[in-house]
Design an enzyme around this catalytic site. Structure first.
Site, PDB file in Angstrom:
ATOM      1  N   ASP A  98     -28.730 -21.736   1.954  1.00  0.00           N
ATOM      2  CA  ASP A  98     -29.360 -21.332   3.204  1.00  0.00           C
ATOM      3  C   ASP A  98     -30.561 -21.065   2.739  1.00  0.00           C
ATOM      4  OD1 ASP A  98     -29.331 -19.104   2.450  1.00  0.00           O
ATOM      5  OD2 ASP A  98     -27.621 -18.646   4.030  1.00  0.00           O
TER       6      ASP A  98
ATOM      7  N   CYS B 198     -30.936 -16.961  -0.625  1.00  0.00           N
ATOM      8  CA  CYS B 198     -30.394 -16.881  -1.637  1.00  0.00           C
ATOM      9  C   CYS B 198     -30.710 -15.883  -2.670  1.00  0.00           C
ATOM     10  CB  CYS B 198     -29.589 -18.430  -2.353  1.00  0.00           C
ATOM     11  SG  CYS B 198     -30.785 -19.154  -3.054  1.00  0.00           S
TER      12      CYS B 198
ATOM     13  N   HIS C  67     -32.142 -22.764  -6.252  1.00  0.00           N
ATOM     14  CA  HIS C  67     -31.424 -22.113  -5.831  1.00  0.00           C
ATOM     15  C   HIS C  67     -31.190 -20.709  -6.546  1.00  0.00           C
ATOM     16  CE1 HIS C  67     -27.292 -20.821  -3.644  1.00  0.00           C
ATOM     17  NE2 HIS C  67     -27.058 -21.303  -5.098  1.00  0.00           N
TER      18      HIS C  67
END
Length: 258
Positions: free
Chosen positions: A75, A78, A252
């Site tokens: 989101d 992270c 991510h």
């Protein structure tokens, strides 16, 4: 034939795109926890096609050093969430580091206020951060810490405070970090646009700043489509002994365990 201004069409198109992005975010929110249970590292192999030799080779390379992974919700927050959970989890079994870290965290609010951050604005975030450290002092079970990080309001407050600490350190050391900021922006502008807002992704500069602000060493394993079958890693700050191990895949971060 009725004339429809192009600008109106563009607005409708933009709204449709935003609505679609909101739906995707909602789907992510309902299907992926903020912080997952610890899983066997082999789950990564199932995320990529068998024919995807680059990633399959790199996962094999990761297996030489790590056994487990704990995933975080993709989101934009992270990195902070992964760092926060991983370090606090380690503090459950290290009372000496917990006391050192708690003292740094307690002082950090005053440091930010002295830099010009509004005390009223940051107080609730700092209190939540300290509450979680006091929870760690009581040596709760891991499920209790995990529950706090899965509670959206608590978890997001921790992320906000870690973002503020990152911003504060970048601005204190602006003479050094200015050289790494592109686009003619000042360090303060960079922090206001790329560090403090929620959902903004993190890069090297954020990791360096947070690691140094809290004096916590972070090792990041970089798994991308670069050539070769091995995963490159970097320790922040260089030469330090890592306490937090993260896996980076483009855009991510997840948590790794040996």
């Amino acid at each position: 034939m009725e004339y429809i201004p192009l600008r109106v069409n563009c607005l409708a198109y933009d709204e449709a795109i935003m609505a679609q992005q909101d739906r995707i975010q909602q789907e992510i929110a309902t299907s992926i926890p903020l912080v997952s249970d610890r899983q066997e590292l082999s789950v990564l192999q199932r995320e990529y096609a068998v024919e995807d030799t680059i990633y399959q080779l790199k996962i094999k390379d990761l297996h030489k050093k790590y056994s487990y992974i704990r995933k975080t919700r993709p989101d934009g927050n992270c990195f902070y969430r992964a760092f926060g959970f991983s370090h606090l989890e380690s503090l459950l079994e290290d009372s000496k580091e917990l006391q050192r870290f708690k003292a740094v965290a307690a002082k950090s609010k005053l440091d930010l206020v002295n830099q010009g951050f509004t005390e009223f604005t940051i107080e609730d975030f700092h209190n939540t951060f300290m509450d979680l450290l006091e929870l760690c002092e009581k040596q709760p079970g891991l499920r209790e810490l995990l529950g706090s990080f899965r509670d959206q309001s608590v978890s997001d407050y921790i992320v906000v405070y870690l973002r503020l600490l990152t911003s504060g350190y970048l601005q204190r050391e602006h003479g050094f970090f200015q050289h790494f900021i592109e686009g003619g922006r000042s360090v303060k502008e960079f922090c206001q646009q790329e560090v403090e807002p929620m959902s903004k992704e993190s890069d090297h500069i954020h990791i360096i700043a947070l690691a140094q602000a809290l004096n916590v060493s972070i090792l990041v394993e970089y798994m991308d489509r670069g050539e070769g079958g091995s995963v490159n890693h970097h320790v922040f700050p260089e030469g330090s002994e890592p306490r937090v191990f993260l896996l980076y895949r483009p855009g991510h971060y997840d948590i790794l365990y040996k």
